[in-house]
Design a protein around this motif. Structure first.
Motif, PDB file in Angstrom:
ATOM      1  N   ILE A  14       0.904  -1.062   0.035  1.00 35.18           N
ATOM      2  CA  ILE A  14      -0.145   0.142   0.097  1.00 35.18           C
ATOM      3  C   ILE A  14       0.729   1.144  -0.104  1.00 35.18           C
ATOM      4  O   ILE A  14       2.139   0.979   0.247  1.00 35.18           O
ATOM      5  N   GLU A  15       0.092   2.291  -0.210  1.00 34.41           N
ATOM      6  CA  GLU A  15       0.833   3.514   0.074  1.00 34.41           C
ATOM      7  C   GLU A  15       0.119   4.718   0.534  1.00 34.41           C
ATOM      8  O   GLU A  15      -1.067   4.891   0.079  1.00 34.41           O
ATOM      9  N   PHE A  16       0.604   5.020   1.670  1.00 33.26           N
ATOM     10  CA  PHE A  16      -0.165   6.153   2.634  1.00 33.26           C
ATOM     11  C   PHE A  16      -0.160   7.521   1.590  1.00 33.26           C
ATOM     12  O   PHE A  16       1.026   7.833   1.254  1.00 33.26           O
ATOM     13  N   ASP A  17      -1.184   8.127   1.351  1.00 34.47           N
ATOM     14  CA  ASP A  17      -1.361   9.329   0.518  1.00 34.47           C
ATOM     15  C   ASP A  17      -2.864  10.051   1.037  1.00 34.47           C
ATOM     16  O   ASP A  17      -3.515   9.514   2.177  1.00 34.47           O
ATOM     17  N   ASP A  18      -3.118  10.972   0.411  1.00 33.63           N
ATOM     18  CA  ASP A  18      -4.576  11.495   0.592  1.00 33.63           C
ATOM     19  C   ASP A  18      -5.714  10.557   0.594  1.00 33.63           C
ATOM     20  O   ASP A  18      -6.731  10.655   1.182  1.00 33.63           O
ATOM     21  N   ASP A  19      -5.596   9.816  -0.204  1.00 35.49           N
ATOM     22  CA  ASP A  19      -6.716   8.675  -0.446  1.00 35.49           C
ATOM     23  C   ASP A  19      -6.346   7.493   0.620  1.00 35.49           C
ATOM     24  O   ASP A  19      -7.632   6.814   1.067  1.00 35.49           O
ATOM     25  N   PHE A  20      -5.550   7.210   1.085  1.00 33.69           N
ATOM     26  CA  PHE A  20      -5.288   6.364   2.226  1.00 33.69           C
ATOM     27  C   PHE A  20      -4.504   7.119   3.459  1.00 33.69           C
ATOM     28  O   PHE A  20      -3.111   6.923   3.281  1.00 33.69           O
ATOM     29  N   PRO A  21      -4.939   7.851   4.312  1.00 32.71           N
ATOM     30  CA  PRO A  21      -4.373   8.495   5.294  1.00 32.71           C
ATOM     31  C   PRO A  21      -3.694   7.497   6.402  1.00 32.71           C
ATOM     32  O   PRO A  21      -4.156   6.346   6.343  1.00 32.71           O
ATOM     33  N   GLU A  22      -2.613   8.073   6.867  1.00 33.09           N
ATOM     34  CA  GLU A  22      -1.848   7.238   8.087  1.00 33.09           C
ATOM     35  C   GLU A  22      -2.768   6.796   9.050  1.00 33.09           C
ATOM     36  O   GLU A  22      -2.481   5.875   9.889  1.00 33.09           O
ATOM     37  N   ASP A  23      -3.952   7.361   9.406  1.00 30.06           N
ATOM     38  CA  ASP A  23      -4.652   6.864  10.633  1.00 30.06           C
ATOM     39  C   ASP A  23      -5.762   6.128   9.851  1.00 30.06           C
ATOM     40  O   ASP A  23      -6.568   5.607  10.919  1.00 30.06           O
TER      41      ASP A  23
END
Length: 84
Positions: A14-23
């Protein structure tokens, strides 16, 4: 803490970004299952020389990158404070 992010992104593809936030809750998002969770806990304990209690592991403490980073930081602070 970048090591935690890198491990999760590499291990779970996965990649954390605006669509998949760290929280994001990694279980609810279907990113991590119980086997992956065990691998993650082992990585954190080995990498940072810390130990998580059973209550921490089963109490929804380590479900997002944000919460993992907070938990690891707290463990490191407690450990370093105890050895100072």
């Amino acid at each position: 803490m970048d090591k935690i992010r890198a491990f999760i992104e590499e291990q779970f593809l996965i990649e954390f970004d605006d669509d998949f936030p760290e929280d994001s809750n990694l279980f609810k998002e279907g990113v991590m299952d119980s086997f992956g969770y065990v691998q993650l806990i082992r990585f954190l304990e080995k990498e940072f020389t810390i130990t998580f209690s059973e209550a921490e592991m089963t109490g929804n403490v380590l479900v997002s990158l944000t919460r993992m980073q907070e938990a690891v930081a707290a463990k490191l602070a407690a450990r370093d404070g105890a050895t100072a």
